[in-house]
Design a protein around this motif. Structure first.
Motif, PDB file in Angstrom:
ATOM      1  N   ILE A   1      37.997  40.663  37.529  1.00 38.86           N
ATOM      2  CA  ILE A   1      36.835  39.781  37.729  1.00 38.86           C
ATOM      3  C   ILE A   1      35.780  40.434  38.601  1.00 38.86           C
ATOM      4  CG2 ILE A   1      38.228  37.715  37.401  1.00 38.86           C
ATOM      5  CD1 ILE A   1      37.970  37.271  40.479  1.00 38.86           C
TER       6      ILE A   1
ATOM      7  N   SER B   1      34.720  30.366  43.127  1.00 38.00           N
ATOM      8  CA  SER B   1      34.123  31.650  42.775  1.00 38.00           C
ATOM      9  C   SER B   1      35.041  32.440  41.849  1.00 38.00           C
ATOM     10  CB  SER B   1      33.836  32.462  44.041  1.00 38.00           C
ATOM     11  OG  SER B   1      33.346  33.742  43.719  1.00 38.00           O
ATOM     12  N   ASP B   2      36.332  32.476  42.174  1.00 41.40           N
ATOM     13  CA  ASP B   2      37.293  33.193  41.329  1.00 41.40           C
ATOM     14  C   ASP B   2      37.333  32.612  39.919  1.00 41.40           C
ATOM     15  OD1 ASP B   2      38.053  35.039  43.201  1.00 41.40           O
ATOM     16  OD2 ASP B   2      40.076  34.258  43.507  1.00 41.40           O
TER      17      ASP B   2
ATOM     18  N   SER C   1      34.150  33.444  37.966  1.00 37.13           N
ATOM     19  CA  SER C   1      34.153  34.844  37.562  1.00 37.13           C
ATOM     20  C   SER C   1      35.175  35.098  36.464  1.00 37.13           C
ATOM     21  CB  SER C   1      34.457  35.740  38.771  1.00 37.13           C
ATOM     22  OG  SER C   1      33.455  35.635  39.751  1.00 37.13           O
TER      23      SER C   1
ATOM     24  N   ALA D   1      30.805  39.725  31.170  1.00 38.22           N
ATOM     25  CA  ALA D   1      30.894  40.044  32.595  1.00 38.22           C
ATOM     26  C   ALA D   1      31.810  41.251  32.716  1.00 38.22           C
ATOM     27  CB  ALA D   1      31.435  38.875  33.406  1.00 38.22           C
TER      28      ALA D   1
ATOM     29  N   GLN E   1      26.477  40.867  34.039  1.00 38.22           N
ATOM     30  CA  GLN E   1      26.994  39.596  33.543  1.00 38.22           C
ATOM     31  C   GLN E   1      25.851  38.833  32.895  1.00 38.22           C
ATOM     32  OE1 GLN E   1      28.209  38.280  37.582  1.00 38.22           O
ATOM     33  NE2 GLN E   1      26.905  36.482  37.238  1.00 38.22           N
TER      34      GLN E   1
ATOM     35  N   ASP F   1      25.263  38.788  42.735  1.00 44.97           N
ATOM     36  CA  ASP F   1      25.618  37.498  43.340  1.00 44.97           C
ATOM     37  C   ASP F   1      24.450  36.796  44.014  1.00 44.97           C
ATOM     38  OD1 ASP F   1      27.769  39.677  43.742  1.00 44.97           O
ATOM     39  OD2 ASP F   1      28.934  37.830  43.629  1.00 44.97           O
TER      40      ASP F   1
END
Length: 589
Positions: A18, A120-121, A124, A316, A329, A349
């Motif tokens: 990721i 967030s994980d 992603s 991504a 991404q 980000d």
């Protein structure tokens, strides 16, 4: 209703990169839309959704929640939630950090941890595996906090919810501060069996500070078997009770406007005790989403339907640009494609950072058209945990021309075709302007966000050497991250001596209106921040005047990082450019 299909959806169970040095173990199976995402509770993982409590186990008949007490025989079964849902639509689940300890395991992280890291994980992960929404999130226990914050952060991607006896932020309204502190400490604690620690009170605060919850079809399932009482000798002071839990889950159902099922014949792990009830609930929400989607999908003759481009899948990952790789991404559908170009030293980000206000720019633009962001070499991630660029390093310092060459090669390698709208911040403004100059047929519009420009050097010529000293990357940063992106400012601006113009196109210039911070380095004039603020205002006016009909927004209520402090304004400006491009205009006004 028959499943709505998506392009080629492979079944897999594997590690997924990721970015940022992190990998997540995930598995997806089945075909169709919407995609169901299963989010496990505290200390549990993907495997749980393929298990059931043995139908012949006497634990089914006991009055208390024996499974949560470690009793009962769990077996792998085709009647479990994961394989059953896979027979009707696409379904995915995954392991968070520190769930499994053998075989292929998700990258660990310090424990206890905060819920935004889980959001967030997951975000992603879904992008990395190319699973496009809409999603139906099915959450158990702590997973409910993840799905709630995710839905408030990315409301456009959530089409339905099934909350399986989940934790909710409403608990803070139902118990005393002392009881809440006890519960927070219990969930943060780790041991040899449960190595995941979660910060409940922090999660409540983050959820309350996030955007509003989307109104989507929802079902809430409530356990009706009380958990075993905690031995009195282990309790100190106030604590939460099963009565508190029931009140919390029922209030969650009321707040969501959900169908709430309280007769479950189950303890906390309803998906183990009564998998059919969970499966039926998922099927009901999936059917509801499909019915709504079919009724609301714009037809080709609908003037509100946005223009689309062929082959636009979410991506991504890294792409080979000729001997090295760069990270990009992209998500969303439509034309023109918006390319988000970050300022010096900052990765993709920046446009979807939890450090700024919500809703962020990247997912907002994805509602309107295709949007991409990327990491230049040597940049850093705009997240609380930090992280370095996901693109291969290059010699430093860089120049706008080298950055333009990289971006052009990356877009080609990723298969992203124009027309493009370039939305650029700070140093990214130089990249955008030079890209438009070198590739004028590919760029249809621009939004420049408090951008760096050759006009700034001219507006503060007397103090320009001091400005360079003030903005030179500190030696400590370079020592810590030798590949950190650096710019030779004069060399960069010299590239614009013959490239000052901007082709006619819709252009919005956004200028910060808050003062720059005072200098802290010795030897820098004390008024450098004031002079820079005045010079930037002059230079930004000059940039806007380069294109007839450009819009210059000076009321931004923001410092330099407008996309973090006022993301809605930046998103609106980009959408204005998109609209002008779609209407065939060469100016905003």
């Amino acid at each position: 209703m028959a499943p709505q299909t998506k392009p080629v959806q492979e079944d897999f169970a594997r590690m997924v990169d990721i970015g940022g040095g992190r990998q997540i173990w995930a598995t997806c199976k089945g075909q169709g839309s919407p995609t169901v995402v299963l989010l496990s509770g505290h200390g549990n993982g993907a495997e749980d959704w393929s298990l059931i409590l043995d139908p012949n186990d006497p634990v089914h008949q006991t009055p208390l929640d024996d499974v949560s007490a470690g009793l009962g025989k769990l077996v792998t079964s085709d009647a479990a939630v994961f394989p059953s849902v896979a027979r009707t639509t696409r379904v995915c689940t995954y392991d968070r950090s520190d769930i499994r300890f053998t075989g292929e395991v998700t990258t660990p992280r310090p424990q206890p941890h905060t819920v935004d890291l889980d959001v967030s994980d997951l975000h992603s992960l879904l992008a990395a595996i190319g699973e496009r929404g809409p999603y139906v999130f099915v959450s158990h226990s702590y997973g409910g906090l993840i799905s709630t914050l995710y839905a408030r952060t990315y409301p456009e991607s959530i089409a339905g919810l099934v909350m399986v006896d989940t934790v909710s932020e409403v608990m803070q309204d139902l118990v005393t501060p002392g009881a809440l502190d006890w519960w927070d400490q219990v969930n943060a604690a780790t041991n040899d069996v449960v190595r995941e620690g979660v910060m409940i009170k922090d999660a409540f605060a983050q959820i309350n500070a996030a955007g509003t919850m989307p109104k989507v079809p929802s079902i809430v399932l409530v356990a009706d078997k009380p958990f075993h009482e905690i031995p009195p000798e282990t309790l100190q002071g106030e604590h939460t009770t099963f009565t508190d839990w029931l009140a919390m889950v029922n209030k969650l159902g009321a707040n969501l406007g959900a169908k709430t099922i309280t007769k479950t014949n189950s303890g906390h792990n309803i998906y183990l005790y009564n998998p059919k009830l969970v499966i039926d609930s998922i099927d009901e929400i999936v059917d509801d989403v499909r019915t709504t989607s079919t009724a609301s999908t714009p037809q080709a003759t609908d003037p509100a339907a946005r223009p689309t481009a062929a082959g636009q899948e979410d991506i991504a990952g890294t792409f080979d640009i000729g001997g090295r790789k760069m990270y990009m991404q992209c998500t969303g559908h439509g034309s023109p494609t918006v390319i988000l170009i970050s300022g010096g030293g900052i990765a993709a980000d920046l446009w979807d950072s939890p450090l700024g206000k919500q809703p962020t720019v990247y997912p907002t633009i994805a509602k309107t058209t295709r949007v991409c962001a990327y990491d230049r070499p040597g940049t850093t991630r705009a997240r609380a945990e930090g992280g370095i660029s996901r693109s291969d390093s290059v010699p430093q310092p860089v120049t706008p021309s080298s950055s333009v060459a990289d971006l052009h090669a990356l877009l080609a390698a990723a298969g992203e075709t124009g027309p493009f709208v370039l939305a650029a911040h700070s140093y990214g403004g130089l990249v955008a302007r030079l890209f438009a100059h070198q590739h004028p047929t590919e760029v249809a519009g621009m939004a420049l966000v408090d951008s760096f420009s050759p006009e700034l050097r001219e507006a503060m010529a007397d103090l320009w050497p001091s400005w360079i000293a003030w903005n030179t990357t500190p030696a400590a940063i370079v020592k810590d991250y030798p590949d950190y992106e650096r710019v030779d400012f004069d060399k960069a601006l010299d590239e614009f001596v013959a490239n000052r113009t901007i082709p006619p196109m819709p252009l919005v210039v956004l200028t910060a209106d808050k003062p720059y911070p005072a200098p802290t380095q010795p030897g820098i004039p004390a008024n450098i921040n004031i002079v820079t603020r005045e010079a930037q205002d002059v230079s930004q006016r000059q940039v806007a005047q380069l294109v007839p009909g450009a819009e210059h927004i000076t009321k931004t209520d923001s410092g330099h990082d407008i996309m973090l402090e006022n993301p809605v304004l930046v998103s609106d400006a980009i959408v204005d450019v998109i609209t002008a491009v779609r209407n065939g205009r060469t100016s905003i006004n």
